[in-house]
Design a protein around this motif. Structure first.
Motif, PDB file in Angstrom:
ATOM      1  N   LEU A   1       2.256  13.091   5.883  1.00 30.04           N
ATOM      2  CA  LEU A   1       2.071  13.786   4.397  1.00 30.04           C
ATOM      3  C   LEU A   1       2.099  12.521   3.470  1.00 30.04           C
ATOM      4  O   LEU A   1       3.219  11.905   3.390  1.00 30.04           O
ATOM      5  N   TYR A   2       1.180  12.399   2.496  1.00 28.67           N
ATOM      6  CA  TYR A   2       1.023  11.140   1.598  1.00 28.67           C
ATOM      7  C   TYR A   2       1.314  11.757   0.257  1.00 28.67           C
ATOM      8  O   TYR A   2       0.645  12.791  -0.249  1.00 28.67           O
ATOM      9  N   TYR A   3       2.121  11.019  -0.590  1.00 27.65           N
ATOM     10  CA  TYR A   3       2.555  11.657  -2.015  1.00 27.65           C
ATOM     11  C   TYR A   3       2.263  10.505  -2.929  1.00 27.65           C
ATOM     12  O   TYR A   3       2.366   9.267  -2.424  1.00 27.65           O
TER      13      TYR A   3
ATOM     14  N   ILE B   1       3.730   7.287  -0.966  1.00 29.80           N
ATOM     15  CA  ILE B   1       4.742   7.501  -0.059  1.00 29.80           C
ATOM     16  C   ILE B   1       4.451   8.227   1.022  1.00 29.80           C
ATOM     17  O   ILE B   1       3.901   9.462   0.681  1.00 29.80           O
ATOM     18  N   GLU B   2       4.740   7.883   2.372  1.00 30.44           N
ATOM     19  CA  GLU B   2       4.339   8.679   3.428  1.00 30.44           C
ATOM     20  C   GLU B   2       5.552   9.462   4.197  1.00 30.44           C
ATOM     21  O   GLU B   2       6.586   8.728   4.080  1.00 30.44           O
ATOM     22  N   LEU B   3       5.363  10.734   4.193  1.00 35.88           N
ATOM     23  CA  LEU B   3       6.457  11.201   4.945  1.00 35.88           C
ATOM     24  C   LEU B   3       6.204  11.615   6.235  1.00 35.88           C
ATOM     25  O   LEU B   3       4.983  12.364   6.549  1.00 35.88           O
TER      26      LEU B   3
ATOM     27  N   ASP C   1       0.754  -1.116  -0.188  1.00 28.31           N
ATOM     28  CA  ASP C   1      -0.049   0.040   0.101  1.00 28.31           C
ATOM     29  C   ASP C   1       0.748   1.098  -0.047  1.00 28.31           C
ATOM     30  O   ASP C   1       0.756   2.033  -0.692  1.00 28.31           O
ATOM     31  N   HIS C   2       1.839   1.470   0.862  1.00 30.07           N
ATOM     32  CA  HIS C   2       2.567   2.672   0.753  1.00 30.07           C
ATOM     33  C   HIS C   2       3.987   2.241   1.791  1.00 30.07           C
ATOM     34  O   HIS C   2       3.975   1.346   2.559  1.00 30.07           O
ATOM     35  N   VAL C   3       4.563   3.018   1.502  1.00 27.19           N
ATOM     36  CA  VAL C   3       6.031   2.980   2.261  1.00 27.19           C
ATOM     37  C   VAL C   3       6.255   4.365   3.153  1.00 27.19           C
ATOM     38  O   VAL C   3       6.120   5.397   2.558  1.00 27.19           O
ATOM     39  N   SER C   4       6.644   4.351   4.269  1.00 30.70           N
ATOM     40  CA  SER C   4       6.850   5.440   4.957  1.00 30.70           C
ATOM     41  C   SER C   4       8.327   6.058   5.499  1.00 30.70           C
ATOM     42  O   SER C   4       8.957   5.009   5.718  1.00 30.70           O
ATOM     43  N   PHE C   5       8.696   7.137   5.275  1.00 33.63           N
ATOM     44  CA  PHE C   5       9.750   7.589   5.595  1.00 33.63           C
ATOM     45  C   PHE C   5       9.660   8.717   6.739  1.00 33.63           C
ATOM     46  O   PHE C   5       8.939   9.845   6.746  1.00 33.63           O
TER      47      PHE C   5
HETATM   48 FE   FE2 Z   1       1.786   4.598   7.101  1.00 36.88          FE
END
Ligand code: FE2
Length: 222
Positions: free
Chosen positions: A135-137, A145-147, A95-99
């Motif tokens: 913040l989702y991009y 991608i989540e920051l 689904d997403h990757v987060s930094f």
């Molecule tokens: Fe997340």
């Protein structure tokens, strides 16, 4: 009969976990994304800009990007066999990757920096999840991608929040106005760009505003 995965995970108690003779990983090391050859350069360019990354090794088939001590945090793979995901389809998969960033000021500077690029990169969703300000991009292939910044200083406090009633009724979060948020934070930043918020201001900004029950992800998410 062999237990199903569900049965196995349900029966996994802390005692058993302690007794199992193999370790958990030390860190999540990297993510590799697969793309079509026509999007290869765009994907590399996107991640270089999003993460302010450096190319460790660039080749026709795989490119490795780094931004800290790890030789690569993201790699982009491309091959003619790769087909593009069907437009509009929400397929099962990652689904997403987060930094994570250290401070709200770092995240706000990143938001403004990305927004100010010649080809701006803007978030699709900005939300205080409770444990994180996020913040989702979307990348050129529509991967999310989540920051994020952690909202709790101590992991045990985040765990407690996530096990509590507010998170149970709203595991999604409370949306916030990112422009207002970034303006407030950056007006207080020190001249060298470091965190200028007082502890009280930081705590107030990180505290999730409760909006009652929320169990659906917003449309922009899919
Ligand atoms: Fe997340």
């Amino acid at each position: 009969m062999a237990p199903t995965l569900n049965a196995a995970s349900e029966s996994w108690n802390e005692g058993e976990k302690e007794a199992t003779p193999y370790p958990s990983p030390n860190a999540l090391a990297h993510v590799v994304l697969r793309t079509t050859p026509d999007r290869y350069e765009d994907m590399i360019d996107f991640y270089v800009r999003l993460l302010k990354a450096t190319v460790t090794c660039r080749g026709p088939v795989i490119t490795f990007l780094r931004y800290d001590y790890e030789h690569h945090r993201i790699a982009i793979v491309s091959a003619p066999e790769v087909v593009r995901g069907q437009e509009g389809a929400v397929r099962a998969g990652l689904d997403h990757v987060s930094f994570a960033y250290k401070t709200l000021t770092d995240l706000a500077r990143t938001y403004v920096g990305l927004r100010s690029l010649e080809n701006p990169i803007k978030p699709i969703w900005t939300v205080n999840h409770g444990p994180t300000t996020s913040l989702y991009y979307r990348d050129p292939d529509r991967n999310k991608i989540e920051l994020q910044v952690d909202n709790f200083d101590r992991p045990e406090d985040a765990n407690e929040f996530m096990g509590g009633q507010y998170y149970e009724s709203n595991p999604i979060g409370s949306d916030f106005d990112v422009d207002e948020w970034a303006k407030y934070i950056l007006e207080k930043a020190k001249p060298d760009g470091s965190e200028g918020l007082t502890q009280v201001e930081e705590k107030a900004l990180k505290k999730r505003i409760e909006v009652g029950d929320r169990r659906q992800l917003p449309e922009v998410y899919f």
